[in-house]
Design an enzyme around this catalytic site. Structure first.
Site, PDB file in Angstrom:
ATOM      1  N   MET A 117       1.598 -12.216  -5.386  1.00 11.68           N
ATOM      2  CA  MET A 117       2.086 -13.508  -4.908  1.00 11.68           C
ATOM      3  C   MET A 117       3.142 -13.419  -3.804  1.00 11.68           C
ATOM      4  O   MET A 117       3.794 -14.417  -3.493  1.00 11.68           O
ATOM      5  CB  MET A 117       2.630 -14.340  -6.081  1.00 11.68           C
ATOM      6  CG  MET A 117       1.607 -14.610  -7.167  1.00 11.68           C
ATOM      7  SD  MET A 117       0.100 -15.381  -6.534  1.00 11.68           S
ATOM      8  CE  MET A 117       0.690 -17.047  -6.291  1.00 11.68           C
TER       9      MET A 117
ATOM     10  N   ILE B 154       3.992 -12.498   0.223  1.00 10.76           N
ATOM     11  CA  ILE B 154       3.335 -12.294   1.514  1.00 10.76           C
ATOM     12  C   ILE B 154       3.962 -11.078   2.186  1.00 10.76           C
ATOM     13  O   ILE B 154       5.177 -11.030   2.390  1.00 10.76           O
ATOM     14  CB  ILE B 154       3.459 -13.559   2.397  1.00 10.76           C
ATOM     15  CG1 ILE B 154       2.687 -14.701   1.710  1.00 10.76           C
ATOM     16  CG2 ILE B 154       2.917 -13.295   3.790  1.00 10.76           C
ATOM     17  CD1 ILE B 154       2.855 -16.042   2.391  1.00 10.76           C
ATOM     18  N   LEU B 155       3.132 -10.099   2.486  1.00 12.87           N
ATOM     19  CA  LEU B 155       3.639  -8.860   3.097  1.00 12.87           C
ATOM     20  C   LEU B 155       3.973  -9.109   4.567  1.00 12.87           C
ATOM     21  O   LEU B 155       3.314  -9.919   5.234  1.00 12.87           O
ATOM     22  CB  LEU B 155       2.591  -7.759   2.962  1.00 12.87           C
ATOM     23  CG  LEU B 155       2.262  -7.353   1.516  1.00 12.87           C
ATOM     24  CD1 LEU B 155       0.962  -6.554   1.448  1.00 12.87           C
ATOM     25  CD2 LEU B 155       3.414  -6.581   0.881  1.00 12.87           C
TER      26      LEU B 155
ATOM     27  N   HIS C 191      -9.491 -13.715  -2.915  1.00  9.04           N
ATOM     28  CA  HIS C 191      -8.990 -15.091  -2.901  1.00  9.04           C
ATOM     29  C   HIS C 191      -9.987 -15.998  -3.626  1.00  9.04           C
ATOM     30  O   HIS C 191     -11.194 -15.873  -3.415  1.00  9.04           O
ATOM     31  CB  HIS C 191      -8.795 -15.553  -1.451  1.00  9.04           C
ATOM     32  CG  HIS C 191      -8.212 -16.914  -1.349  1.00  9.04           C
ATOM     33  ND1 HIS C 191      -6.873 -17.167  -1.572  1.00  9.04           N
ATOM     34  CD2 HIS C 191      -8.782 -18.116  -1.099  1.00  9.04           C
ATOM     35  CE1 HIS C 191      -6.651 -18.467  -1.449  1.00  9.04           C
ATOM     36  NE2 HIS C 191      -7.797 -19.063  -1.172  1.00  9.04           N
TER      37      HIS C 191
HETATM   38  C1  GRF Z   1      -7.162 -14.489  -8.848  1.00 11.14           C
HETATM   39  O1  GRF Z   1      -7.778 -15.751  -8.954  1.00 11.14           O
HETATM   40  C2  GRF Z   1      -7.153 -14.030  -7.421  1.00 11.14           C
HETATM   41  O2  GRF Z   1      -8.260 -14.465  -6.680  1.00 11.14           O
HETATM   42  C3  GRF Z   1      -5.902 -14.669  -6.880  1.00 11.14           C
HETATM   43  O3  GRF Z   1      -4.986 -14.591  -7.954  1.00 11.14           O
HETATM   44  C4  GRF Z   1      -5.685 -14.542  -9.191  1.00 11.14           C
HETATM   45  C5  GRF Z   1      -5.216 -13.326  -9.933  1.00 11.14           C
HETATM   46  O4  GRF Z   1      -5.726 -13.259 -11.225  1.00 11.14           O
HETATM   47  N1  GRF Z   1      -5.467 -14.037  -5.664  1.00 11.14           N
HETATM   48  P1  GRF Z   1      -5.509 -11.944 -12.113  1.00 11.14           P
HETATM   49  O5  GRF Z   1      -4.016 -11.674 -12.169  1.00 11.14           O
HETATM   50  O6  GRF Z   1      -6.267 -10.832 -11.471  1.00 11.14           O
HETATM   51  O7  GRF Z   1      -6.065 -12.306 -13.466  1.00 11.14           O
END
Ligand code: GRF
Length: 194
Positions: free
Chosen positions: A95, A97-98, A114
């Site tokens: 979560m 942003i790099l 995504h």
């Molecule tokens: C996933 O839906 C992914 O696409 C998004 O964040 C969620 C991460 O889920 N970037 P998890 O931690 O892998 O269960």
């Protein structure tokens, strides 16, 4: 990216912030016979991330970085990645942003998953927005990471049908399942020469 996979597996790090279900599916994949990757390291910014327990269970070295000072955190991460000869980064629900600088250093070697059919629905709260717009389909995308959010070259996508009864929660569940299949497939696509 040039097909990197020769005889040896690619040393890979997975970055996550939450549940880590994609991390787990990638770990299972990396342990399978024909996997081109070897997951050697896990990175998180969240000391409460459930994914940490997955790292423990699978005996993967993991480290929690404090992103209050992003520059410092990224410097430490880069150092740790170099120490472990990491050649591929898989973002999996990470979560943060790099920075452009970080991405430059791993140019073409950072992937992300995504939960939408990019270029539609970049950013957060995708499922809510998709349902609000009465879309018939959604899905997930694996893409290379560049300096613009969710905008790098798409490697693979998987479509998921939305039913009238779907809520953001049920849709999220369906798409997550698809993600667990798609991410390994996308990695094979870029790393195994055909
Ligand atoms: C996933 O839906 C992914 O696409 C998004 O964040 C969620 C991460 O889920 N970037 P998890 O931690 O892998 O269960």
């Amino acid at each position: 990216m040039k097909k990197l996979f020769g005889k040896t597996k690619i040393n890979t790090a997975v970055f996550f912030s939450g549940n880590g279900s994609n991390f787990k599916s990638l770990l299972k994949f990396s342990l399978s016979k024909n996997s081109p990757i070897n997951i050697k390291f896990a990175v998180t910014n969240n000391y409460q991330a459930k994914g940490i327990y997955i790292a423990k269970k699978y005996n993967i070295k993991k480290k929690i970085y404090n992103f209050k000072n992003k520059k410092k955190a990224e410097k430490e991460i880069l150092n740790d990645l170099n120490l472990r000869s990491i050649n591929l980064i898989c973002l999996a629900g990470f979560m943060k942003i790099l920075t452009k600088d970080f991405i430059k250093k791993f140019h073409g070697k950072i992937l992300n998953i995504h939960p939408s059919l990019l270029p539609k629905y970049k950013g957060l709260n995708t499922h809510e927005r998709v349902i609000q717009n009465n879309e018939k389909f959604s899905g997930c995308s694996v893409h290379f990471v560049n300096s613009r959010l969710d905008s790098g070259k798409i490697i693979l996508q998987k479509k998921v049908k939305i039913n009238k009864k779907d809520s953001p929660k049920t849709l999220q569940k369906k798409i997550l399942k698809a993600e667990h299949i798609l991410y390994p497939k996308a990695i094979k696509k870029i790393l195994i020469s055909s």
